[in-house]
Enzyme design. Structure first.
Site, short mmCIF file in Angstrom:
data_model
loop_
_atom_site.label_atom_id
_atom_site.label_comp_id
_atom_site.label_asym_id
_atom_site.label_seq_id
_atom_site.Cartn_x
_atom_site.Cartn_y
_atom_site.Cartn_z
N TYR A 1 42.25 -73.12 -11.44
CA TYR A 1 41.16 -73.16 -10.45
C TYR A 1 40.36 -74.45 -10.62
O TYR A 1 39.93 -75.07 -9.67
CB TYR A 1 40.24 -71.95 -10.65
CG TYR A 1 39.27 -71.79 -9.50
CD1 TYR A 1 39.61 -71.02 -8.39
CD2 TYR A 1 38.04 -72.42 -9.53
CE1 TYR A 1 38.73 -70.89 -7.33
CE2 TYR A 1 37.15 -72.30 -8.46
CZ TYR A 1 37.51 -71.53 -7.37
OH TYR A 1 36.65 -71.41 -6.31
N PHE B 1 39.51 -89.35 17.98
CA PHE B 1 40.57 -88.35 17.91
C PHE B 1 39.92 -87.01 18.27
O PHE B 1 38.73 -86.82 18.06
CB PHE B 1 41.24 -88.32 16.53
CG PHE B 1 42.38 -87.34 16.51
CD1 PHE B 1 43.52 -87.62 17.24
CD2 PHE B 1 42.29 -86.13 15.85
CE1 PHE B 1 44.56 -86.69 17.30
CE2 PHE B 1 43.32 -85.21 15.91
CZ PHE B 1 44.46 -85.49 16.63
N THR B 2 40.71 -86.08 18.81
CA THR B 2 40.13 -84.83 19.35
C THR B 2 39.25 -84.11 18.33
O THR B 2 38.11 -83.73 18.63
CB THR B 2 41.25 -83.87 19.80
OG1 THR B 2 42.20 -83.74 18.73
CG2 THR B 2 41.95 -84.38 21.05
N ASP C 1 39.56 -93.76 9.02
CA ASP C 1 40.47 -92.62 9.14
C ASP C 1 41.87 -93.15 8.84
O ASP C 1 42.46 -93.88 9.65
CB ASP C 1 40.39 -92.02 10.55
CG ASP C 1 41.33 -90.83 10.73
OD1 ASP C 1 42.28 -90.67 9.93
OD2 ASP C 1 41.13 -90.05 11.69
N LYS D 1 49.98 -86.03 7.57
CA LYS D 1 50.61 -87.22 8.16
C LYS D 1 50.94 -88.19 7.03
O LYS D 1 52.05 -88.21 6.54
CB LYS D 1 49.67 -87.85 9.19
CG LYS D 1 49.53 -86.99 10.42
CD LYS D 1 48.61 -87.64 11.44
CE LYS D 1 48.44 -86.77 12.64
NZ LYS D 1 49.24 -87.16 13.78
N ARG E 1 48.96 -85.41 26.09
CA ARG E 1 47.79 -86.15 25.62
C ARG E 1 47.17 -86.79 26.86
O ARG E 1 47.41 -87.94 27.19
CB ARG E 1 48.17 -87.21 24.58
CG ARG E 1 48.65 -86.63 23.27
CD ARG E 1 47.56 -86.26 22.26
NE ARG E 1 46.95 -84.96 22.40
CZ ARG E 1 46.36 -84.30 21.39
NH1 ARG E 1 46.32 -84.81 20.18
NH2 ARG E 1 45.78 -83.15 21.58
N PHE F 1 43.18 -77.52 24.85
CA PHE F 1 44.62 -77.78 24.90
C PHE F 1 45.41 -76.94 23.92
O PHE F 1 46.58 -76.69 24.12
CB PHE F 1 44.90 -79.28 24.65
CG PHE F 1 44.42 -79.78 23.32
CD1 PHE F 1 43.13 -80.25 23.15
CD2 PHE F 1 45.28 -79.77 22.21
CE1 PHE F 1 42.70 -80.70 21.92
CE2 PHE F 1 44.85 -80.22 20.98
CZ PHE F 1 43.55 -80.68 20.83
N1 F0G Z 1 42.66 -88.06 12.38
C1 F0G Z 1 43.78 -88.44 13.02
C2 F0G Z 1 43.96 -89.86 13.38
C3 F0G Z 1 44.75 -87.47 13.34
O1 F0G Z 1 45.84 -87.87 13.99
C4 F0G Z 1 44.54 -86.13 12.98
C5 F0G Z 1 45.52 -85.10 13.33
C6 F0G Z 1 43.36 -85.79 12.31
C7 F0G Z 1 42.44 -86.78 12.02
C8 F0G Z 1 43.08 -84.36 11.91
O2 F0G Z 1 43.90 -84.01 10.86
O3 F0G Z 1 45.29 -82.12 11.74
O4 F0G Z 1 45.06 -82.50 9.29
O5 F0G Z 1 43.16 -81.65 10.60
N2 F0G Z 1 46.44 -85.26 14.17
C9 F0G Z 1 47.46 -84.29 14.53
C10 F0G Z 1 48.28 -84.77 15.68
C11 F0G Z 1 46.92 -82.92 14.76
O6 F0G Z 1 49.13 -83.99 16.14
O7 F0G Z 1 48.17 -85.91 16.11
P1 F0G Z 1 44.37 -82.46 10.61
#
Ligand code: F0G
Length: 484
Positions: free
Chosen positions: A83, A135-136, A225, A268, A391, A457
Site C-alpha cells: 500500500y 483536449f476534451t 501535457d 498512451k 472528432r 460523445f
Molecule cells: N491529454 C491528452 C492529450 C489525451 O489525448 C488524453 C486522452 C488525455 C489527456 C486524458 O487521458 O484518457 O488517460 O484520462 N486521450 C484519449 C484519446 C482518451 O482517445 O485520445 P486519460
C-alpha cells in the site's frame, strides 16, 4: 537503416518495416455487413457503444490499447505489492527522473485524474487558461472549476491540408496579449504535445522555449501535457534542424525542462495504464499532493496496480527508442499517403496518434449540423468493421441557447495503437475507405436521440436522418457479394 525504419522496396515503394515480432496474438472476427448494420443501430450510431466482438480493427483510440514489450511483461511479474512505499513506485520515479528529468512524482489512475488535480489546485472561477489547443477532458476539468480556456494555435493550424511541420505551435504574440489583458487571472499556461484534436500535430522545441520565456517573464507555471510526447519528440528529430543529430532521450529531456509541471496519461505514452504529475518545484508538488490520497490512492500507487506501475517504468524508458516511438507515425504516414493518392481528404502533414479523415471534404453534402464526422465513422464501420472515432461536433458542446457549438473541424480519427496492427490490416483500411469514397453520396447525416449534458460523445445515441445505412449496405453487397 534510416531512423523511421522505412525501407525502399525493389518496386520503388517506401514501406514502414515492423521492428518487432509478434509473440502473443488475439483472435479477431469480421462480422458480415448485415450484422454490422444491426450493431451500429444498436449502438445508436456511436462507435463508443459497439462491443469489440462486433469490431474487426479497433481504431477507436490508442489509449490503453498498445502492445506491450516482452520487457514490460517481464517487469510486471516482479511488481512489489504494498500500500505504501512500494519498490515498484521507486522504479517508476527513477524512470521519470531519467527520461523526463523530474524528481517529484504524483501517481494517478489516468490522464484526466492528473487534470482534475491540477485544475482543482490552480483554476479558480473566472480564470483563463491559455493553451495551444484543448483536449476534451482538459476542457471539462477547467470548466468544472469555473475557468475558461483560450486557444492560441499558430495561424493555419486548423487548415486540413498544410505543409507546416509544427501545426501544434502556439502563437507567442497572442499569448503575450492574453497575459497582458488578463494579468493575475492566468493561473497556468498549457501546451499539449502532438496536439490530439487537430490531428496529432506536434509543436517545435523552438516554440516551446518561447512559451517558456513568456511564462518565466510573467511568473506563470507552464504545464506540459506529455500524453503524446514520444511522437512529438520523434517529429522534432525529423523536422527541426537543430535536433536532427540529437538523441530522442535528449529531446525528451529538453522538452520537459521547459515545463514546470509535466503530466501524462500512460495509457498512451509508455503503452501501459495510469498516469502521473511530475515537477522539480517542491512548492507546486506540495500544493497538489493532498489531492492524490483523496481522489486516487496513497502517494505510492495513485489508483494504479503495481503491475501497471512496473510496465509504465519500462515503457517510459522504451520511449527513448526511436524504433518504438516511430512505429505508429510511420504507419500513419503510409496510410495518409495512400489515401491522398486516392484523393481522399486527410489531415496533413501526417501526425501522431492516427490518420484523420476530413469528413466535411469527404461528405460535402452532409451539413455540419448533421454531424458529418459521426456519419462517416458509422458508415465506415458499417462497410468495413473498422471502428474509428468521431472528432467533430458530436465531441463538442452546446452553447447557453442550446445550439451546437460547431467544431473547428469534422474528423474521422483512425487511431494506431502502438505496434498492434500489421501492414495488410492497414491496406484493408485503405481499400475500404477508397470504396466508401466512391460511394460517398450514399452517406447521409445523423441526429441525436439521447444526449448527455457533459462529454456527450461518450454515451450519446443518434439515428440516421434517412434510410441511408440500408442503402449503403445494399451497395456494398452488390459490389462485394458474399465477401464480408
Ligand atoms: N491529454 C491528452 C492529450 C489525451 O489525448 C488524453 C486522452 C488525455 C489527456 C486524458 O487521458 O484518457 O488517460 O484520462 N486521450 C484519449 C484519446 C482518451 O482517445 O485520445 P486519460
Amino acid at each position: 537503416m534510416n531512423a523511421t525504419q522505412t525501407v525502399r522496396f525493389f518496386s520503388g515503394e517506401n514501406i514502414p518495416l515492423e521492428m518487432h515480432k509478434v509473440r502473443v496474438v488475439q483472435k479477431l472476427f469480421l462480422p458480415p455487413v448485415e450484422e454490422r448494420l444491426e450493431a451500429i443501430r444498436r449502438a445508436g450510431f456511436n462507435t463508443f457503444l459497439l462491443s469489440t466482438r462486433e469490431v474487426y480493427l479497433d481504431m477507436l483510440t490508442d489509449s490503453g490499447t498498445n502492445a506491450m514489450s516482452d520487457a514490460q511483461m517481464g517487469a510486471m511479474m516482479q511488481a512489489d505489492d504494498a500500500y505504501a512505499g512500494s519498490q515498484s513506485f521507486a522504479r517508476m520515479q527513477k524512470a521519470i527522473e531519467d527520461v523526463l528529468g523530474k524528481r517529484h512524482v504524483l501517481p494517478v489512475h489516468q490522464g484526466r485524474a492528473a487534470e482534475n488535480i491540477i485544475a482543482q489546485s490552480y483554476v479558480k472561477p473566472g480564470n483563463v487558461v491559455p493553451m495551444n489547443y484543448h483536449f476534451t477532458t482538459t476542457l471539462a476539468h477547467i470548466q468544472v472549476n469555473g475557468g475558461k480556456i483560450v486557444e492560441l494555435l499558430c495561424d493555419g493550424a486548423l487548415d486540413i491540408t498544410s505543409d507546416n511541420p509544427f501545426k501544434g505551435n502556439m502563437d507567442i504574440a497572442k499569448l503575450r496579449a492574453v497575459i497582458a489583458r488578463e494579468g493575475q487571472n492566468v493561473p497556468l499556461i498549457r501546451m499539449e504535445a502532438s496536439t490530439n484534436l487537430i490531428g496529432g500535430q506536434p509543436f517545435s522545441l523552438a516554440n516551446l522555449r518561447q512559451v517558456r520565456q513568456v511564462a518565466s517573464e510573467a511568473g506563470i507555471p507552464l504545464v506540459l501535457d506529455a500524453s503524446l510526447i514520444g511522437e512529438n519528440a520523434f517529429f522534432i528529430k525529423q523536422r527541426e534542424d537543430e535536433f536532427k543529430q540529437a538523441s530522442i532521450a535528449d529531446i525528451l529531456l529538453e522538452m520537459c525542462a521547459q515545463a514546470d509541471i509535466v503530466y501524462f496519461s500512460s495509457r498512451k505514452v509508455s503503452s501501459s495504464r495510469g498516469g502521473a504529475i511530475c515537477t522539480n518545484r517542491g512548492e507546486l508538488f506540495d500544493a497538489m499532493k493532498a489531492l492524490v490520497p483523496l481522489y486516487e490512492g496513497f502517494l505510492t500507487y495513485g489508483g494504479m496496480s503495481v503491475r501497471e506501475i512496473e510496465a509504465m517504468a519500462v515503457g517510459l524508458r522504451e520511449t527513448t527508442d526511436e524504433a518504438v516511438i516511430g512505429q505508429s507515425p510511420s504507419f500513419i504516414r503510409y496510410l495518409v499517403e495512400r489515401l491522398q493518392a486516392h484523393r481522399i481528404p486527410v489531415v496533413t502533414p501526417a501526425g501522431g496518434l492516427g490518420c484523420h479523415v476530413d469528413a466535411m471534404g469527404f461528405l460535402p453534402h452532409v451539413p455540419q449540423q448533421q454531424y458529418p464526422a459521426g456519419a462517416l465513422a458509422a458508415a465506415f464501420y458499417l462497410i468495413s468493421g473498422v471502428r474509428g472515432m468521431e472528432r467533430g461536433t458530436v465531441s463538442s458542446i452546446r452553447d447557453e441557447n442550446g445550439n451546437d457549438v460547431l467544431a473547428d473541424a469534422e474528423l474521422l480519427r483512425l487511431a494506431f495503437p502502438r505496434r498492434v496492427f500489421t501492414l495488410s490490416q492497414v491496406n484493408y483500411v485503405e481499400d475500404r475507405l477508397h470504396w466508401l469514397h466512391t460511394r460517398r453520396e450514399l452517406v447521409g447525416g445523423l441526429r441525436f436521440v439521447e444526449e448527455p449534458a457533459v462529454l456527450r460523445f461518450f454515451m450519446g445515441r443518434l439515428e440516421a436522418t434517412s434510410d441511408w445505412p440500408q442503402r449503403l449496405m445494399t451497395a456494398f453487397r452488390a459490389d462485394f457479394g458474399d465477401s464480408l
